[in-house]
Design a protein around this motif. Sequence first.
Motif, PDB file in Angstrom:
ATOM      1  N   TYR A 236       0.695  -1.184   0.006  1.00 59.59           N
ATOM      2  CA  TYR A 236       0.043  -0.069  -0.053  1.00 59.59           C
ATOM      3  C   TYR A 236       0.774   1.198  -0.127  1.00 59.59           C
ATOM      4  CZ  TYR A 236      -4.044  -2.783   1.504  1.00 59.59           C
ATOM      5  OH  TYR A 236      -5.145  -3.718   1.518  1.00 59.59           O
ATOM      6  N   PHE A 237       0.868   1.740  -1.246  1.00 59.77           N
ATOM      7  CA  PHE A 237       1.683   3.134  -1.117  1.00 59.77           C
ATOM      8  C   PHE A 237       0.935   4.407  -0.640  1.00 59.77           C
ATOM      9  CE2 PHE A 237       3.412   0.384  -4.452  1.00 59.77           C
ATOM     10  CZ  PHE A 237       4.622   0.333  -3.984  1.00 59.77           C
ATOM     11  N   LEU A 238       1.180   5.111   0.203  1.00 55.33           N
ATOM     12  CA  LEU A 238       0.718   6.088   1.186  1.00 55.33           C
ATOM     13  C   LEU A 238       1.558   7.211   1.087  1.00 55.33           C
ATOM     14  CD1 LEU A 238      -0.731   4.483   4.229  1.00 55.33           C
ATOM     15  CD2 LEU A 238      -1.879   4.759   2.123  1.00 55.33           C
ATOM     16  N   GLY A 239       1.214   8.377   0.604  1.00 57.64           N
ATOM     17  CA  GLY A 239       2.098   9.472   0.555  1.00 57.64           C
ATOM     18  C   GLY A 239       2.643   9.813   1.985  1.00 57.64           C
ATOM     19  N   ARG A 240       4.008  10.075   2.062  1.00 62.59           N
ATOM     20  CA  ARG A 240       4.390  10.412   3.627  1.00 62.59           C
ATOM     21  C   ARG A 240       3.749  11.786   4.058  1.00 62.59           C
ATOM     22  NH1 ARG A 240       8.684   8.397   5.787  1.00 62.59           N
ATOM     23  NH2 ARG A 240       9.460   7.526   3.752  1.00 62.59           N
ATOM     24  N   ARG A 241       3.970  13.005   3.340  1.00 64.02           N
ATOM     25  CA  ARG A 241       3.424  14.155   3.614  1.00 64.02           C
ATOM     26  C   ARG A 241       2.012  14.059   4.011  1.00 64.02           C
ATOM     27  NH1 ARG A 241       4.148  19.107  -0.378  1.00 64.02           N
ATOM     28  NH2 ARG A 241       6.332  18.524  -0.164  1.00 64.02           N
ATOM     29  N   GLU A 242       1.368  13.375   3.239  1.00 63.16           N
ATOM     30  CA  GLU A 242      -0.275  12.997   3.393  1.00 63.16           C
ATOM     31  C   GLU A 242      -0.440  12.421   4.646  1.00 63.16           C
ATOM     32  OE1 GLU A 242      -4.313  13.371   1.923  1.00 63.16           O
ATOM     33  OE2 GLU A 242      -2.293  14.480   1.512  1.00 63.16           O
ATOM     34  N   PHE A 243       0.067  11.402   4.922  1.00 64.85           N
ATOM     35  CA  PHE A 243      -0.042  10.582   6.170  1.00 64.85           C
ATOM     36  C   PHE A 243       0.327  11.473   7.520  1.00 64.85           C
ATOM     37  CE2 PHE A 243       1.863   7.650   9.567  1.00 64.85           C
ATOM     38  CZ  PHE A 243       0.740   7.138   9.871  1.00 64.85           C
ATOM     39  N   GLU A 244       1.528  11.923   7.352  1.00 66.18           N
ATOM     40  CA  GLU A 244       2.038  13.124   8.406  1.00 66.18           C
ATOM     41  C   GLU A 244       1.002  14.200   8.812  1.00 66.18           C
ATOM     42  OE1 GLU A 244       5.810  14.201   7.415  1.00 66.18           O
ATOM     43  OE2 GLU A 244       6.750  12.403   7.928  1.00 66.18           O
ATOM     44  N   HIS A 245       0.459  14.569   7.902  1.00 65.81           N
ATOM     45  CA  HIS A 245      -0.575  15.822   7.762  1.00 65.81           C
ATOM     46  C   HIS A 245      -1.770  15.334   8.625  1.00 65.81           C
ATOM     47  CE1 HIS A 245      -3.193  19.265   7.349  1.00 65.81           C
ATOM     48  NE2 HIS A 245      -4.206  18.322   6.899  1.00 65.81           N
ATOM     49  N   TRP A 246      -2.494  14.145   8.294  1.00 69.74           N
ATOM     50  CA  TRP A 246      -3.888  13.469   8.760  1.00 69.74           C
ATOM     51  C   TRP A 246      -3.454  13.026   9.963  1.00 69.74           C
ATOM     52  CZ3 TRP A 246      -7.713  16.082   7.042  1.00 69.74           C
ATOM     53  CH2 TRP A 246      -7.677  16.546   5.860  1.00 69.74           C
ATOM     54  N   SER A 247      -2.322  12.515  10.333  1.00 70.38           N
ATOM     55  CA  SER A 247      -1.797  12.218  11.957  1.00 70.38           C
ATOM     56  C   SER A 247      -2.113  13.145  12.819  1.00 70.38           C
ATOM     57  CB  SER A 247      -0.712  11.209  11.700  1.00 70.38           C
ATOM     58  OG  SER A 247      -0.735  10.352  10.724  1.00 70.38           O
ATOM     59  N   GLY A 248      -1.866  14.341  12.320  1.00 71.24           N
ATOM     60  CA  GLY A 248      -1.781  15.233  13.348  1.00 71.24           C
ATOM     61  C   GLY A 248      -3.311  15.972  13.500  1.00 71.24           C
ATOM     62  N   GLU A 249      -4.390  15.446  12.749  1.00 73.87           N
ATOM     63  CA  GLU A 249      -5.507  16.116  13.062  1.00 73.87           C
ATOM     64  C   GLU A 249      -6.523  15.151  13.876  1.00 73.87           C
ATOM     65  OE1 GLU A 249      -7.074  18.832  10.945  1.00 73.87           O
ATOM     66  OE2 GLU A 249      -4.843  19.364  10.540  1.00 73.87           O
ATOM     67  N   GLU A 250      -7.049  15.863  14.763  1.00 77.34           N
ATOM     68  CA  GLU A 250      -7.842  15.360  15.758  1.00 77.34           C
ATOM     69  C   GLU A 250      -9.205  15.021  15.687  1.00 77.34           C
ATOM     70  OE1 GLU A 250      -6.781  17.282  19.326  1.00 77.34           O
ATOM     71  OE2 GLU A 250      -4.626  16.709  19.281  1.00 77.34           O
TER      72      GLU A 250
END
Length: 290
Positions: free
Chosen positions: A141-155
Amino acid sequence: MLSWQVGRVKITRLVEMQLPTPAGAEFFLPQATATELRKSPWLYPHFVTEDDMMQLSIHALLVESPGLRLVVDTCVGNDKPRGLLNGRALSTSFLADLESVGWTRDSVDAVICTHLHVDHVGWNTMLENGKWVPTFPKARYFLGRREFEHWSGEEGAENQAILSDSVRPILDAGLAELVELDHVISPEIRLIPSTGHTPGHVSVSIESEGARAVITGDMTHHPCQLAHPDWSPRFDSDPNAAAATRTRLFAEWADQPILVIGTHYAGPTAGHVRRDGAAFRFEVNVHADA
């Protein structure tokens, strides 16, 4: 099902659901009123109906290239109550439809999520004995690093639900690969940056035997945005950046032999970008296999 041949690569549209949307809907493109849409007659009848309903689709794209079976975007998924559906959970024939075109869960080698919104990650996982498990257990599963880091910080509650049931199980299973915006998947397939809709959004470029195609993701939602690249839906993270991305990519694709496949474009879904005065129009591909 619609499908297209790009050199040695076959692309098939697998529809999860259709989303007719009233022209001018405040939650989508409020600028796209019936009056404005009728100034672009090429939108009719495929993308806007005579009774002023904008036609949208949620679908995955199955990409079969030499030695690789790839799913681009995995829709909403079953058994996941979502705000997009007013809290309902879907129960669709998505997996049976996948098998109807000769694919199985185990035959998928890779998955690309152009971004991590609800309607692009849902079938990453499925509910099995009360647990979320990878739908495609042999895939990367290819997930964008920048995308994942952004949404991981959204609560937000829904965002956390999406991460919990559709993203983290992939990480826990060791199937995820966090990649950059220009990652190369195979000799025929690579990612291209198309940020704005989300901070790490990508589109997918396909080249084979001199033929070219692009899968848009959500850098564009509806063909009316070719006539108005500045029209941004309410859910673009950065409307100005999204508009700039649309203008740049539409200009790159215009009047080129590049098949453009819209991730939310209703059938016939694919076509070519043509210059039309100061903006663009979409010339549909009517030769796709049904």
